[in-house]
Scaffold this motif. Structure first.
Motif, PDB file in Angstrom:
ATOM      1  N   ILE A  28       0.980  -1.066  -0.084  1.00 29.35           N
ATOM      2  CA  ILE A  28       0.030   0.034   0.020  1.00 29.35           C
ATOM      3  C   ILE A  28       0.959   1.375   0.040  1.00 29.35           C
ATOM      4  CG2 ILE A  28      -0.541   0.267   2.516  1.00 29.35           C
ATOM      5  CD1 ILE A  28      -3.357   0.803   1.550  1.00 29.35           C
ATOM      6  N   GLU A  29       1.873   1.414   0.729  1.00 22.11           N
ATOM      7  CA  GLU A  29       3.011   2.531   0.629  1.00 22.11           C
ATOM      8  C   GLU A  29       3.559   2.639  -0.669  1.00 22.11           C
ATOM      9  OE1 GLU A  29       5.635   1.747   4.070  1.00 22.11           O
ATOM     10  OE2 GLU A  29       4.392   1.976   5.327  1.00 22.11           O
ATOM     11  N   GLU A  30       3.886   1.506  -1.273  1.00 25.73           N
ATOM     12  CA  GLU A  30       5.034   1.606  -2.259  1.00 25.73           C
ATOM     13  C   GLU A  30       3.824   1.681  -3.795  1.00 25.73           C
ATOM     14  OE1 GLU A  30       8.129  -0.954  -2.889  1.00 25.73           O
ATOM     15  OE2 GLU A  30       9.144  -0.450  -1.171  1.00 25.73           O
ATOM     16  N   THR A  31       2.777   0.818  -3.634  1.00 25.33           N
ATOM     17  CA  THR A  31       2.083   0.905  -4.932  1.00 25.33           C
ATOM     18  C   THR A  31       0.772   1.388  -4.969  1.00 25.33           C
ATOM     19  OG1 THR A  31       1.243  -1.345  -4.370  1.00 25.33           O
ATOM     20  CG2 THR A  31       3.171  -1.334  -5.438  1.00 25.33           C
ATOM     21  N   GLY A  32       0.209   1.500  -3.760  1.00 26.57           N
ATOM     22  CA  GLY A  32      -1.090   2.293  -3.533  1.00 26.57           C
ATOM     23  C   GLY A  32      -2.187   0.976  -3.751  1.00 26.57           C
ATOM     24  N   TYR A  33      -1.781  -0.238  -3.839  1.00 29.87           N
ATOM     25  CA  TYR A  33      -2.798  -1.224  -3.892  1.00 29.87           C
ATOM     26  C   TYR A  33      -2.917  -1.909  -2.333  1.00 29.87           C
ATOM     27  CZ  TYR A  33      -3.159  -0.842  -8.683  1.00 29.87           C
ATOM     28  OH  TYR A  33      -3.384  -0.342 -10.037  1.00 29.87           O
ATOM     29  N   ALA A  34      -4.089  -1.912  -2.005  1.00 26.25           N
ATOM     30  CA  ALA A  34      -4.365  -2.848  -0.715  1.00 26.25           C
ATOM     31  C   ALA A  34      -4.930  -4.397  -1.092  1.00 26.25           C
ATOM     32  CB  ALA A  34      -5.579  -2.123   0.051  1.00 26.25           C
ATOM     33  N   VAL A  35      -3.814  -4.943  -1.116  1.00 26.24           N
ATOM     34  CA  VAL A  35      -3.811  -6.282  -1.592  1.00 26.24           C
ATOM     35  C   VAL A  35      -4.949  -7.193  -0.932  1.00 26.24           C
ATOM     36  CG1 VAL A  35      -1.961  -6.490  -2.961  1.00 26.24           C
ATOM     37  CG2 VAL A  35      -1.838  -7.284  -0.483  1.00 26.24           C
ATOM     38  N   GLY A  36      -5.638  -8.027  -1.398  1.00 28.87           N
ATOM     39  CA  GLY A  36      -6.484  -9.027  -0.627  1.00 28.87           C
ATOM     40  C   GLY A  36      -5.613 -10.319  -0.407  1.00 28.87           C
ATOM     41  N   LYS A  37      -6.059 -11.519  -0.934  1.00 27.37           N
ATOM     42  CA  LYS A  37      -5.402 -12.697  -0.481  1.00 27.37           C
ATOM     43  C   LYS A  37      -3.948 -12.682  -1.242  1.00 27.37           C
ATOM     44  CE  LYS A  37      -5.319 -17.459  -1.661  1.00 27.37           C
ATOM     45  NZ  LYS A  37      -5.465 -18.472  -2.715  1.00 27.37           N
ATOM     46  N   VAL A  38      -2.799 -12.836  -0.397  1.00 25.94           N
ATOM     47  CA  VAL A  38      -1.410 -13.126  -0.790  1.00 25.94           C
ATOM     48  C   VAL A  38      -1.037 -14.482  -0.684  1.00 25.94           C
ATOM     49  CG1 VAL A  38      -0.884 -10.818  -0.060  1.00 25.94           C
ATOM     50  CG2 VAL A  38      -0.496 -12.596   1.730  1.00 25.94           C
ATOM     51  N   GLU A  39      -0.156 -14.925  -1.602  1.00 26.15           N
ATOM     52  CA  GLU A  39       0.373 -16.541  -1.569  1.00 26.15           C
ATOM     53  C   GLU A  39       1.795 -16.259  -1.207  1.00 26.15           C
ATOM     54  OE1 GLU A  39       0.944 -20.233  -4.484  1.00 26.15           O
ATOM     55  OE2 GLU A  39      -0.328 -18.475  -5.164  1.00 26.15           O
ATOM     56  N   LYS A  40       2.113 -16.911  -0.029  1.00 24.63           N
ATOM     57  CA  LYS A  40       3.368 -17.263   0.309  1.00 24.63           C
ATOM     58  C   LYS A  40       4.087 -18.163  -0.736  1.00 24.63           C
ATOM     59  CE  LYS A  40       7.270 -16.879   2.836  1.00 24.63           C
ATOM     60  NZ  LYS A  40       7.581 -17.204   4.334  1.00 24.63           N
ATOM     61  N   LEU A  41       5.165 -18.078  -1.440  1.00 25.99           N
ATOM     62  CA  LEU A  41       5.784 -18.703  -2.458  1.00 25.99           C
ATOM     63  C   LEU A  41       7.121 -19.467  -1.658  1.00 25.99           C
ATOM     64  CD1 LEU A  41       5.895 -16.167  -5.333  1.00 25.99           C
ATOM     65  CD2 LEU A  41       4.204 -18.083  -4.861  1.00 25.99           C
ATOM     66  N   TYR A  42       7.958 -18.704  -1.406  1.00 30.47           N
ATOM     67  CA  TYR A  42       9.132 -19.320  -0.813  1.00 30.47           C
ATOM     68  C   TYR A  42      10.151 -18.283   0.009  1.00 30.47           C
ATOM     69  CZ  TYR A  42      10.015 -17.750  -5.603  1.00 30.47           C
ATOM     70  OH  TYR A  42      10.043 -17.212  -6.761  1.00 30.47           O
ATOM     71  N   GLU A  43      11.178 -18.801   0.655  1.00 36.20           N
ATOM     72  CA  GLU A  43      12.196 -17.667   1.092  1.00 36.20           C
ATOM     73  C   GLU A  43      13.523 -18.227   0.494  1.00 36.20           C
ATOM     74  OE1 GLU A  43      11.947 -18.922   5.250  1.00 36.20           O
ATOM     75  OE2 GLU A  43       9.817 -18.651   5.544  1.00 36.20           O
ATOM     76  N   MET A  44      14.340 -17.112   0.315  1.00 38.65           N
ATOM     77  CA  MET A  44      15.531 -16.932  -0.133  1.00 38.65           C
ATOM     78  C   MET A  44      16.564 -16.207   0.367  1.00 38.65           C
ATOM     79  SD  MET A  44      15.380 -19.381  -2.949  1.00 38.65           S
ATOM     80  CE  MET A  44      14.137 -20.323  -3.577  1.00 38.65           C
TER      81      MET A  44
END
Length: 193
Positions: free
Chosen positions: A102-118
């Motif tokens: 929301i700060e960087e893009t202005g989009y308040a995202v709904g469902k987020v999917e965790k993909l992986y950690e690197m």
């Protein structure tokens, strides 16, 4: 098999922005040989990144901002096109990426999917990045984005085929962004046509 390590020295060199340490340690190899290493390790905390994508439009939301390290390493104007990202600070990875989106893009995202950690640069940086993806549409637009306080971020919506071509031309050179785009292509969320 885990490595056997004996720390000889752990000296803080700087605590100006994050923590830079100088380590001297003995590493016992699998054949029993002991090797002495001296390394600097930069601890900047862990982070999270997210690819915002729209299947219907076959597009993604990226950001463009000045990155001093790229400028120092030959990026003439220092501007980098990348997926939204930020440091966790005291937030969970999901809380962090929702706040950053929301700060960087202005989009308040709904469902987020965790993909992986690197680990992105394990030879000298401790940072572990948590990768996420979420669909966006104009109904999720809460503000213009652009960052907060000391940030000056451009928000760019790019058709996926164009963004993919920008990797080949060197206009997109951020590792986490390329990984997220590859993931979207492999999963069939977006296409090159």
């Amino acid at each position: 098999m885990s490595a056997k390590i004996e720390v000889i020295k752990n000296k803080i060199l700087s605590e100006n922005w994050f923590v830079l340490r100088n380590f001297t340690y003995d590493l016992t190899t699998k054949d029993g040989t002991t090797l002495r290493h001296r390394r600097e390790v930069y601890d900047r905390g862990n982070g999270a990144t997210i690819l915002l994508y729209n299947r219907e439009k076959n597009s993604i939301i990226l950001t463009r901002q000045f990155r001093i390290a790229t400028w120092v390493n030959g990026n003439e104007n220092g501007m980098l096109i990348e997926a939204c990202a930020g440091l966790l600070d005291n937030d969970s990875p999901e809380e962090c990426i929702r706040k950053e989106a929301i700060e960087e893009t202005g989009y308040a995202v709904g469902k987020v999917e965790k993909l992986y950690e690197m680990y992105m640069s394990p030879g000298g940086v401790t940072e572990l990045i948590h990768f996420f993806a979420a669909e966006y549409d104009e109904g999720l637009r809460a503000n213009a984005g652009g960052g907060v306080e000391d940030e000056d971020i451009d928000v760019i919506e790019i058709p996926f085929p164009q963004a993919w071509a920008m990797i080949k031309t060197g206009q997109i050179r951020d590792g986490k962004t390329v990984m997220l785009m590859q993931h979207a292509l492999i999963e069939g969320w977006l296409s090159l046509t």
